[in-house]
Design a protein around this motif. Structure first.
Motif, PDB file in Angstrom:
ATOM      1  N   VAL A   4       6.541 -19.032  -6.405  1.00  0.00           N
ATOM      2  CA  VAL A   4       5.737 -18.713  -5.215  1.00  0.00           C
ATOM      3  C   VAL A   4       4.268 -18.574  -5.581  1.00  0.00           C
ATOM      4  CG1 VAL A   4       5.353 -17.045  -3.368  1.00  0.00           C
ATOM      5  CG2 VAL A   4       7.688 -17.646  -4.026  1.00  0.00           C
ATOM      6  N   LEU A   5       3.968 -17.852  -6.659  1.00  0.00           N
ATOM      7  CA  LEU A   5       2.572 -17.656  -7.044  1.00  0.00           C
ATOM      8  C   LEU A   5       1.894 -18.947  -7.455  1.00  0.00           C
ATOM      9  CD1 LEU A   5       2.607 -14.296  -9.065  1.00  0.00           C
ATOM     10  CD2 LEU A   5       1.746 -14.687  -6.746  1.00  0.00           C
ATOM     11  N   SER A   6       2.671 -19.921  -7.947  1.00  0.00           N
ATOM     12  CA  SER A   6       2.052 -21.186  -8.357  1.00  0.00           C
ATOM     13  C   SER A   6       1.490 -21.957  -7.165  1.00  0.00           C
ATOM     14  CB  SER A   6       3.051 -22.057  -9.119  1.00  0.00           C
ATOM     15  OG  SER A   6       4.090 -22.532  -8.271  1.00  0.00           O
TER      16      SER A   6
ATOM     17  N   LEU B 116      -5.335  -4.121  -6.436  1.00  0.00           N
ATOM     18  CA  LEU B 116      -4.323  -3.974  -5.393  1.00  0.00           C
ATOM     19  C   LEU B 116      -3.138  -3.220  -5.978  1.00  0.00           C
ATOM     20  CD1 LEU B 116      -2.957  -4.553  -2.659  1.00  0.00           C
ATOM     21  CD2 LEU B 116      -2.235  -6.775  -3.602  1.00  0.00           C
ATOM     22  N   ILE B 117      -2.736  -2.137  -5.312  1.00  0.00           N
ATOM     23  CA  ILE B 117      -1.579  -1.335  -5.706  1.00  0.00           C
ATOM     24  C   ILE B 117      -0.507  -1.525  -4.645  1.00  0.00           C
ATOM     25  CG2 ILE B 117      -0.728   1.007  -6.154  1.00  0.00           C
ATOM     26  CD1 ILE B 117      -3.752   1.687  -6.803  1.00  0.00           C
ATOM     27  N   VAL B 118       0.674  -1.986  -5.066  1.00  0.00           N
ATOM     28  CA  VAL B 118       1.788  -2.246  -4.148  1.00  0.00           C
ATOM     29  C   VAL B 118       2.960  -1.359  -4.557  1.00  0.00           C
ATOM     30  CG1 VAL B 118       3.335  -3.992  -3.193  1.00  0.00           C
ATOM     31  CG2 VAL B 118       1.020  -4.651  -3.927  1.00  0.00           C
ATOM     32  N   HIS B 119       3.555  -0.695  -3.586  1.00  0.00           N
ATOM     33  CA  HIS B 119       4.689   0.185  -3.888  1.00  0.00           C
ATOM     34  C   HIS B 119       5.611   0.231  -2.679  1.00  0.00           C
ATOM     35  CE1 HIS B 119       5.627   3.042  -7.232  1.00  0.00           C
ATOM     36  NE2 HIS B 119       6.507   3.489  -6.351  1.00  0.00           N
ATOM     37  N   GLY B 120       6.908   0.325  -2.943  1.00  0.00           N
ATOM     38  CA  GLY B 120       7.884   0.401  -1.865  1.00  0.00           C
ATOM     39  C   GLY B 120       8.272   1.823  -1.537  1.00  0.00           C
TER      40      GLY B 120
ATOM     41  N   LYS C 290     -10.570  -1.305  -3.843  1.00  0.00           N
ATOM     42  CA  LYS C 290      -9.145  -1.067  -4.089  1.00  0.00           C
ATOM     43  C   LYS C 290      -8.392  -1.125  -2.772  1.00  0.00           C
ATOM     44  CE  LYS C 290      -9.839   3.945  -3.673  1.00  0.00           C
ATOM     45  NZ  LYS C 290      -9.721   5.268  -4.331  1.00  0.00           N
ATOM     46  N   GLU C 291      -7.121  -1.489  -2.853  1.00  0.00           N
ATOM     47  CA  GLU C 291      -6.245  -1.479  -1.688  1.00  0.00           C
ATOM     48  C   GLU C 291      -4.900  -0.903  -2.099  1.00  0.00           C
ATOM     49  OE1 GLU C 291      -5.869  -4.907   0.879  1.00  0.00           O
ATOM     50  OE2 GLU C 291      -7.750  -5.745   0.106  1.00  0.00           O
ATOM     51  N   LEU C 292      -4.240  -0.257  -1.141  1.00  0.00           N
ATOM     52  CA  LEU C 292      -2.903   0.287  -1.350  1.00  0.00           C
ATOM     53  C   LEU C 292      -1.991  -0.237  -0.251  1.00  0.00           C
ATOM     54  CD1 LEU C 292      -0.827   2.227  -2.648  1.00  0.00           C
ATOM     55  CD2 LEU C 292      -1.762   4.050  -1.179  1.00  0.00           C
ATOM     56  N   TRP C 293      -0.916  -0.940  -0.656  1.00  0.00           N
ATOM     57  CA  TRP C 293       0.081  -1.402   0.289  1.00  0.00           C
ATOM     58  C   TRP C 293       1.366  -0.611   0.067  1.00  0.00           C
ATOM     59  CZ3 TRP C 293       0.011  -7.486  -0.440  1.00  0.00           C
ATOM     60  CH2 TRP C 293      -1.248  -7.982  -0.071  1.00  0.00           C
ATOM     61  N   ILE C 294       1.781   0.145   1.060  1.00  0.00           N
ATOM     62  CA  ILE C 294       3.079   0.808   1.029  1.00  0.00           C
ATOM     63  C   ILE C 294       4.035  -0.064   1.835  1.00  0.00           C
ATOM     64  CG2 ILE C 294       4.387   2.864   1.600  1.00  0.00           C
ATOM     65  CD1 ILE C 294       2.314   3.235  -0.638  1.00  0.00           C
ATOM     66  N   GLU C 295       5.035  -0.637   1.153  1.00  0.00           N
ATOM     67  CA  GLU C 295       5.917  -1.625   1.761  1.00  0.00           C
ATOM     68  C   GLU C 295       7.204  -0.970   2.265  1.00  0.00           C
ATOM     69  OE1 GLU C 295       5.130  -5.019   2.117  1.00  0.00           O
ATOM     70  OE2 GLU C 295       3.191  -4.120   1.618  1.00  0.00           O
ATOM     71  N   PRO C 296       7.434  -0.988   3.588  1.00  0.00           N
ATOM     72  CA  PRO C 296       8.660  -0.386   4.134  1.00  0.00           C
ATOM     73  C   PRO C 296       9.918  -1.103   3.629  1.00  0.00           C
ATOM     74  CG  PRO C 296       7.034  -0.783   5.865  1.00  0.00           C
ATOM     75  CD  PRO C 296       6.544  -1.498   4.642  1.00  0.00           C
ATOM     76  N   GLY C 297      10.871  -0.333   3.144  1.00  0.00           N
ATOM     77  CA  GLY C 297      12.149  -0.879   2.723  1.00  0.00           C
ATOM     78  C   GLY C 297      12.151  -1.571   1.367  1.00  0.00           C
ATOM     79  N   TYR C 298      10.995  -1.658   0.727  1.00  0.00           N
ATOM     80  CA  TYR C 298      10.909  -2.352  -0.570  1.00  0.00           C
ATOM     81  C   TYR C 298      11.374  -1.421  -1.671  1.00  0.00           C
ATOM     82  CZ  TYR C 298       8.651  -4.652  -4.602  1.00  0.00           C
ATOM     83  OH  TYR C 298       8.383  -5.232  -5.810  1.00  0.00           O
TER      84      TYR C 298
ATOM     85  N   ASP D  80       7.955 -13.361   0.955  1.00  0.00           N
ATOM     86  CA  ASP D  80       6.843 -13.019   1.838  1.00  0.00           C
ATOM     87  C   ASP D  80       5.869 -12.069   1.165  1.00  0.00           C
ATOM     88  OD1 ASP D  80       5.521 -12.786   4.568  1.00  0.00           O
ATOM     89  OD2 ASP D  80       6.091 -10.697   4.211  1.00  0.00           O
ATOM     90  N   LEU D  81       6.386 -11.051   0.478  1.00  0.00           N
ATOM     91  CA  LEU D  81       5.510 -10.115  -0.224  1.00  0.00           C
ATOM     92  C   LEU D  81       4.727 -10.845  -1.312  1.00  0.00           C
ATOM     93  CD1 LEU D  81       4.398  -7.342  -0.977  1.00  0.00           C
ATOM     94  CD2 LEU D  81       6.474  -6.970  -2.356  1.00  0.00           C
ATOM     95  N   VAL D  82       5.407 -11.705  -2.075  1.00  0.00           N
ATOM     96  CA  VAL D  82       4.724 -12.417  -3.158  1.00  0.00           C
ATOM     97  C   VAL D  82       3.650 -13.347  -2.591  1.00  0.00           C
ATOM     98  CG1 VAL D  82       5.022 -13.973  -5.117  1.00  0.00           C
ATOM     99  CG2 VAL D  82       6.763 -12.236  -4.631  1.00  0.00           C
TER     100      VAL D  82
END
Length: 262
Positions: A55-57, A205-209, A231-239, A249-251
């Motif tokens: 996906v990242l490629s 970017l900080i990502v956490h479920g 900086k950004e913080l994404w709190i991902e529901p259900g992750y 989708d997240l990637v």
């Protein structure tokens, strides 16, 4: 859809550890390289990491690698300490093969290493002690701890058993192909929440479920609170946790953030 083709490469760290890596060419911007760092007991060869690489490629070329003590890399795992030298080798390789922009994306232990490495690089750059080869343009940390020795969840108590007990290290070697150094840290490396202070002005970017069974949300908030801008913080529901729970989708959203911020 078949996974993107990758090309194996062997790297050497500053302390002469052999690191297995792979380069997956970009299906997106040709000047952007993304260094992908797996979590503890993970590997670039495992399906979750391969899916993330694919996906990242679509957003940049991906240099994935196995940390020391993992898979076919040499040495023994120091669980987040000397692994910054492994990441340094991968970043330098991304620069050497022609990527003008380089971002690091790390999961769990790899996320902690990304924070420590980025903080060290930024501080060295401000002091005039660092060249362009190891420089990074953006940092993404996913499911990472903010502090060491956390035992507040059952999975983390199991991780500490694997690290600290001979039987646990044997189980990790046999079951996960992860070879863990028996002696502890001396000295104790800077914790991620301490190292993150130095990353600014590199975008972070900080990502956490909110369903992470290893590290509760206060780890993400501690990192975010300590970090400087941008900086950004994404709190991902259900992750849940790290690579195995990361959806395409997240990637993809992470990939778009990297393109926009590196």
């Amino acid at each position: 859809m078949p996974l993107a083709p990758s090309f194996a490469v062997m790297l050497r760290t500053e302390d002469n550890v052999r690191i297995e890596a792979a380069h997956t060419p970009s299906r997106g911007p040709a000047d952007l390289g993304i260094v992908l760092a797996h979590g503890f007991t993970g590997s670039l060869r495992e399906r979750p990491a391969r899916r993330i690489t694919h996906v990242l490629s679509g957003f940049g070329g991906v240099v994935s690698f196995d940390f020391r003590g993992h898979g076919r890399s040499g040495g023994e795992s120091t669980v987040g300490d000397l692994e910054i030298l492994d990441m340094d080798a991968a970043v330098r390789h991304a620069r050497a093969i022609g990527y003008a922009r380089v971002a690091v994306v790390g999961f769990s232990m790899g996320g902690a290493v990304a924070v420590r490495y980025a903080g060290r690089r930024a501080a060295a750059g401000r002091d005039g002690r660092a060249g362009r080869d190891g420089e990074i343009d953006a940092v993404v940390t996913v499911s990472a701890p903010a502090r060491w020795y956390y035992r507040g969840t059952r999975p983390m108590r199991q991780v500490h058993w694997a690290i600290e007990r001979p039987l646990g290290r044997l189980a990790a070697r046999v079951g996960k192909r992860t070879r863990i150094r028996s002696r502890g840290w001396d000295p104790v490396p800077s914790a991620p929440h301490e190292a993150v202070v130095d990353i600014s002005p590199t975008p972070l970017l900080i990502v956490h479920g909110d369903a992470d069974s290893f590290f509760p949300l206060d780890h993400a908030h501690q990192l975010h609170d300590a970090a400087g801008e941008p900086k950004e913080l994404w709190i991902e529901p259900g992750y849940g946790h790290a690579e195995s729970a990361a959806t395409p989708d997240l990637v993809r959203r992470i990939g778009r953030w990297v393109v926009a911020n590196s």
